[in-house]
Every structure is written in structure tokens, then in C-alpha cells.
Design a protein around this motif. Structure first.
Motif, PDB file in Angstrom:
ATOM      1  N   ILE A 189      46.818  48.545  23.080  1.00  0.00           N
ATOM      2  CA  ILE A 189      46.776  49.726  23.875  1.00  0.00           C
ATOM      3  C   ILE A 189      46.816  49.730  25.338  1.00  0.00           C
ATOM      4  O   ILE A 189      45.791  48.838  25.820  1.00  0.00           O
ATOM      5  N   PRO A 190      47.432  50.129  26.041  1.00  0.00           N
ATOM      6  CA  PRO A 190      47.522  50.087  27.471  1.00  0.00           C
ATOM      7  C   PRO A 190      46.183  50.338  28.207  1.00  0.00           C
ATOM      8  O   PRO A 190      45.722  51.139  27.923  1.00  0.00           O
ATOM      9  N   GLY A 191      46.024  49.560  29.081  1.00  0.00           N
ATOM     10  CA  GLY A 191      44.845  49.633  29.643  1.00  0.00           C
ATOM     11  C   GLY A 191      43.292  49.133  29.319  1.00  0.00           C
ATOM     12  O   GLY A 191      42.344  48.939  30.039  1.00  0.00           O
ATOM     13  N   VAL A 192      43.238  48.760  27.899  1.00  0.00           N
ATOM     14  CA  VAL A 192      42.013  48.508  27.423  1.00  0.00           C
ATOM     15  C   VAL A 192      41.735  46.887  28.107  1.00  0.00           C
ATOM     16  O   VAL A 192      40.470  46.659  28.690  1.00  0.00           O
ATOM     17  N   LEU A 193      42.397  45.984  27.872  1.00  0.00           N
ATOM     18  CA  LEU A 193      42.561  44.676  28.571  1.00  0.00           C
ATOM     19  C   LEU A 193      41.847  44.843  29.968  1.00  0.00           C
ATOM     20  O   LEU A 193      41.092  44.093  30.424  1.00  0.00           O
ATOM     21  N   SER A 194      42.569  45.719  30.673  1.00  0.00           N
ATOM     22  CA  SER A 194      42.383  45.614  32.312  1.00  0.00           C
ATOM     23  C   SER A 194      40.770  46.086  32.377  1.00  0.00           C
ATOM     24  O   SER A 194      40.165  45.715  33.236  1.00  0.00           O
ATOM     25  N   THR A 195      40.567  47.182  31.738  1.00  0.00           N
ATOM     26  CA  THR A 195      39.171  47.565  31.771  1.00  0.00           C
ATOM     27  C   THR A 195      38.373  46.656  31.405  1.00  0.00           C
ATOM     28  O   THR A 195      37.216  46.471  32.003  1.00  0.00           O
ATOM     29  N   GLU A 196      38.389  45.823  30.358  1.00  0.00           N
ATOM     30  CA  GLU A 196      37.454  44.879  30.002  1.00  0.00           C
ATOM     31  C   GLU A 196      37.467  43.619  30.762  1.00  0.00           C
ATOM     32  O   GLU A 196      36.345  42.758  31.213  1.00  0.00           O
ATOM     33  N   LEU A 197      38.683  43.375  31.510  1.00  0.00           N
ATOM     34  CA  LEU A 197      38.748  42.393  32.484  1.00  0.00           C
ATOM     35  C   LEU A 197      37.785  42.778  33.647  1.00  0.00           C
ATOM     36  O   LEU A 197      37.009  41.928  34.565  1.00  0.00           O
ATOM     37  N   ALA A 198      37.375  44.115  34.106  1.00  0.00           N
ATOM     38  CA  ALA A 198      36.683  44.422  35.149  1.00  0.00           C
ATOM     39  C   ALA A 198      35.385  44.067  34.877  1.00  0.00           C
ATOM     40  O   ALA A 198      34.569  43.795  35.716  1.00  0.00           O
ATOM     41  N   LEU A 199      34.970  44.049  33.544  1.00  0.00           N
ATOM     42  CA  LEU A 199      33.672  43.573  33.178  1.00  0.00           C
ATOM     43  C   LEU A 199      33.228  42.066  33.702  1.00  0.00           C
ATOM     44  O   LEU A 199      32.328  41.648  34.244  1.00  0.00           O
ATOM     45  N   ASP A 200      34.531  41.275  33.191  1.00  0.00           N
ATOM     46  CA  ASP A 200      34.338  39.827  33.521  1.00  0.00           C
ATOM     47  C   ASP A 200      34.263  39.413  34.932  1.00  0.00           C
ATOM     48  O   ASP A 200      33.754  38.894  35.473  1.00  0.00           O
ATOM     49  N   GLU A 201      35.225  40.421  35.655  1.00  0.00           N
ATOM     50  CA  GLU A 201      35.194  40.134  37.097  1.00  0.00           C
ATOM     51  C   GLU A 201      33.797  40.564  37.818  1.00  0.00           C
ATOM     52  O   GLU A 201      33.517  39.857  38.809  1.00  0.00           O
ATOM     53  N   ALA A 202      33.098  41.583  37.378  1.00  0.00           N
ATOM     54  CA  ALA A 202      31.889  42.018  37.774  1.00  0.00           C
ATOM     55  C   ALA A 202      30.948  40.790  37.802  1.00  0.00           C
ATOM     56  O   ALA A 202      30.172  40.553  38.573  1.00  0.00           O
ATOM     57  N   LEU A 203      30.988  39.974  36.668  1.00  0.00           N
ATOM     58  CA  LEU A 203      30.082  39.131  36.370  1.00  0.00           C
ATOM     59  C   LEU A 203      30.407  37.816  37.101  1.00  0.00           C
ATOM     60  O   LEU A 203      29.289  37.056  37.314  1.00  0.00           O
ATOM     61  N   THR A 204      31.570  37.746  37.592  1.00  0.00           N
ATOM     62  CA  THR A 204      31.910  36.426  38.277  1.00  0.00           C
ATOM     63  C   THR A 204      31.410  36.727  39.841  1.00  0.00           C
ATOM     64  O   THR A 204      31.239  35.748  40.709  1.00  0.00           O
ATOM     65  N   ASP A 205      31.069  37.921  40.097  1.00  0.00           N
ATOM     66  CA  ASP A 205      30.634  38.354  41.627  1.00  0.00           C
ATOM     67  C   ASP A 205      29.066  38.357  41.598  1.00  0.00           C
ATOM     68  O   ASP A 205      28.647  38.337  42.760  1.00  0.00           O
ATOM     69  N   HIS A 206      28.515  38.070  40.377  1.00  0.00           N
ATOM     70  CA  HIS A 206      27.016  38.029  40.529  1.00  0.00           C
ATOM     71  C   HIS A 206      26.555  36.813  39.913  1.00  0.00           C
ATOM     72  O   HIS A 206      25.341  36.929  38.983  1.00  0.00           O
ATOM     73  N   GLN A 207      27.077  35.652  40.008  1.00  0.00           N
ATOM     74  CA  GLN A 207      26.757  34.402  39.444  1.00  0.00           C
ATOM     75  C   GLN A 207      25.625  33.734  40.197  1.00  0.00           C
ATOM     76  O   GLN A 207      25.532  33.816  41.412  1.00  0.00           O
ATOM     77  N   MET A 208      24.664  33.075  39.438  1.00  0.00           N
ATOM     78  CA  MET A 208      23.583  32.423  39.934  1.00  0.00           C
ATOM     79  C   MET A 208      23.539  31.001  39.700  1.00  0.00           C
ATOM     80  O   MET A 208      24.198  30.448  38.404  1.00  0.00           O
ATOM     81  N   PRO A 209      23.395  29.732  40.241  1.00  0.00           N
ATOM     82  CA  PRO A 209      23.573  28.392  39.807  1.00  0.00           C
ATOM     83  C   PRO A 209      23.152  28.171  38.782  1.00  0.00           C
ATOM     84  O   PRO A 209      23.582  27.347  37.886  1.00  0.00           O
ATOM     85  N   VAL A 210      21.714  28.311  38.454  1.00  0.00           N
ATOM     86  CA  VAL A 210      21.109  28.002  37.294  1.00  0.00           C
ATOM     87  C   VAL A 210      21.778  28.868  35.971  1.00  0.00           C
ATOM     88  O   VAL A 210      21.795  28.190  34.880  1.00  0.00           O
ATOM     89  N   LEU A 211      22.121  30.025  36.101  1.00  0.00           N
ATOM     90  CA  LEU A 211      22.597  30.707  34.997  1.00  0.00           C
ATOM     91  C   LEU A 211      24.057  29.999  34.885  1.00  0.00           C
ATOM     92  O   LEU A 211      24.335  29.925  33.533  1.00  0.00           O
ATOM     93  N   SER A 212      24.833  29.787  35.741  1.00  0.00           N
ATOM     94  CA  SER A 212      26.065  29.223  35.657  1.00  0.00           C
ATOM     95  C   SER A 212      25.983  27.708  34.909  1.00  0.00           C
ATOM     96  O   SER A 212      26.875  27.490  34.045  1.00  0.00           O
TER      97      SER A 212
END
Length: 255
Positions: free
Chosen positions: A51-74
């Protein structure tokens, strides 16, 4: 005329914990429910992929998580992903089997527990090949912790394994005072591993959600098969009774 067949093995009535998994709980229409579960997993996987657009929408969640990484959690996320990679999973499964068989002297629990957890994990590998969903593209993420590639994103093998292992643990603990704590820890472990696999950018949200569905479906199917042939197979293994008790399958007559 009456006919003879193998019944679902009765729950252990001797109080011997070594045969606790002689009979696994199963729904009445386990085979139909297993088929429905398989179709639901495939529908989720292919819908997400096609379905078009589903993976791109989900990719946004992954991208948001990469913007809020912390050393200990990583660090914790990478360690968890590494420990529960296929070699680590195999090591845990073998250790669990040996512990239940040799230390606890319980061949029934050893084969049922390890069989259920292993079957659930292997089912995820089958769905990976069938759906062939590409991994989240690392090039589109700011700081991917694990840049995994290939067309094996759906479902998450890590999450499926943890879910299947948690189900096996709960079945072993059911009807004891440990049932509730085991259930709580199991749910937390599944949620934690799902979060880890998203945090390291190795999967999409539907990958980890599908993993839980795979584990539950696999457990339903395995329980139905185990209850019909599990003990019959065990009683035919040479020297198995030297490790602990193996109940004999019962026959019943339907009129």
C-alpha cells in the motif's frame, strides 16, 4: 461404531512439576484459528509492503527515534540486539533445553518448552522469506544504530522469539503463584524488544506488531500438534525415561 483416537493429554494430576507441559492449553478450533492467524500475518505484511505511503509513514517513526537517542539507551539497545541475534537465540534455546532435561529432570517440559519457543522463532523466518519486505533504508535516517539491509524486515525475528519464549515461560508457570509475575515480565520483555528494534532502526512498527501475531499463531498451532502427538513421539525416544517421567498417551472412545 465407536472409534479410537488420541485425545488431548490430560493435565498432570499427580502434582509432578516435571510433567507440567504434558498438556498445553489450546482453543477448540485450533487448526482453523492457526490458519486465520497465518492469513492475518500475511495480510498485514503485504498490506504494509504494497500500500503506497505506509512504509514512508512508518519510516518517520524510526527517524523520530534517531533524533532522540541517548548514549546509555543506544548502548543497551545495541547490546540487546546483539545478544538476541540468531547465535544468541540458539544458545539460549539449547541452555533452556539442557536445564529442563538434565537439571530439572523433565523431558516433557524440555521438549514442549523448547519446541514451542523454537517453532515460534522459525515461523518468523518463514514469513520473512514469504513477505520479503525491505529493511528501513539507512540512507534516509539521520543516525541509524544498526544499518541492517536485505528484504527480511517483516516480521522482527528478535521480537517474535522473545514473544514465543515468553509464552513458553507463562505456560510453564501457569497455575502457580509465579504465573502473574511471569506474564508481566514477559509482556514487558516483548514490548522492550519491540522498542529496541525500532530504536536501532532495524524494523518498522508493523514488523514488531506482526511478530506478536506470529508468536501467538505459532503457539496455538504447536499446542494443538503437541497435544496429539507430543507424548507419543517422546515415549518412542530411546532412554528418554532415564531423564524423568514421560506419561503414556491415553486413548478415548467417541460414540
Amino acid at each position: 461404531m465407536p472409534r479410537t483416537h488420541y485425545s488431548t493429554p490430560p493435565a498432570d494430576d499427580t502434582g509432578d512439576r516435571r510433567t507440567r507441559l504434558a498438556a498445553l492449553p489450546q482453543p477448540q478450533h485450533w487448526l482453523l484459528l492457526s490458519l486465520v492467524g497465518v492469513l492475518a500475518v500475511l495480510a498485514l505484511g503485504f498490506a504494509t509492503k504494497l500500500i503506497p505511503g505506509v512504509l514512508s509513514t512508518e519510516l518517520a517513526l524510526d527517524e523520530a527515534l534517531t533524533d532522540h537517542q541517548m548514549p546509555v539507551l543506544s548502548l543497551a539497545a545495541v547490546v540487546a540486539s546483539t545478544i538476541f541475534s540468531p547465535p544468541g537465540i540458539v544458545l539460549v534455546l539449547v541452555a533452556s533445553f539442557v536445564f529442563l532435561l538434565v537439571v530439572r529432570r523433565s523431558p516433557v517440559n524440555a521438549f514442549a518448552f523448547t519446541g514451542l519457543a523454537t517453532f515460534g522463532w522459525l515461523c518468523s523466518e518463514i514469513f520473512k522469506v514469504t513477505v520479503a519486505e525491505p529493511r528501513p533504508p539507512a540512507a534516509l535516517l539521520d543516525h541509524p544504530l544498526l544499518a541492517e539491509s536485505g528484504s527480511n524486515s517483516f516480521p522482527s525475528g528478535h521480537t517474535t522469539y522473545i514473544a514465543a519464549y515468553a509464552i513458553a515461560c507463562f505456560l510453564l508457570a501457569r497455575r502457580t503463584r509465579f504465573a502473574l509475575p511471569v506474564a508481566i515480565v514477559g509482556i514487558a520483555a516483548v514490548a522492550g524488544m519491540a522498542a529496541v528494534r525500532l530504536y536501532v532502526s532495524a524494523h518498522y512498527l508493523t514488523d514488531v506488531l506482526g511478530s506478536v501475531l506470529v508468536a501467538v499463531t505459532a503457539a496455538v498451532f504447536f499446542s494443538g500438534v503437541w497435544n496429539r502427538i507430543g507424548l507419543a513421539v517422546l515415549t518412542r525416544l530411546p532412554l528418554i525415561d532415564r531423564f524423568g517421567p514421560v506419561p503414556t498417551p491415553l486413548h478415548v472412545h467417541d460414540r
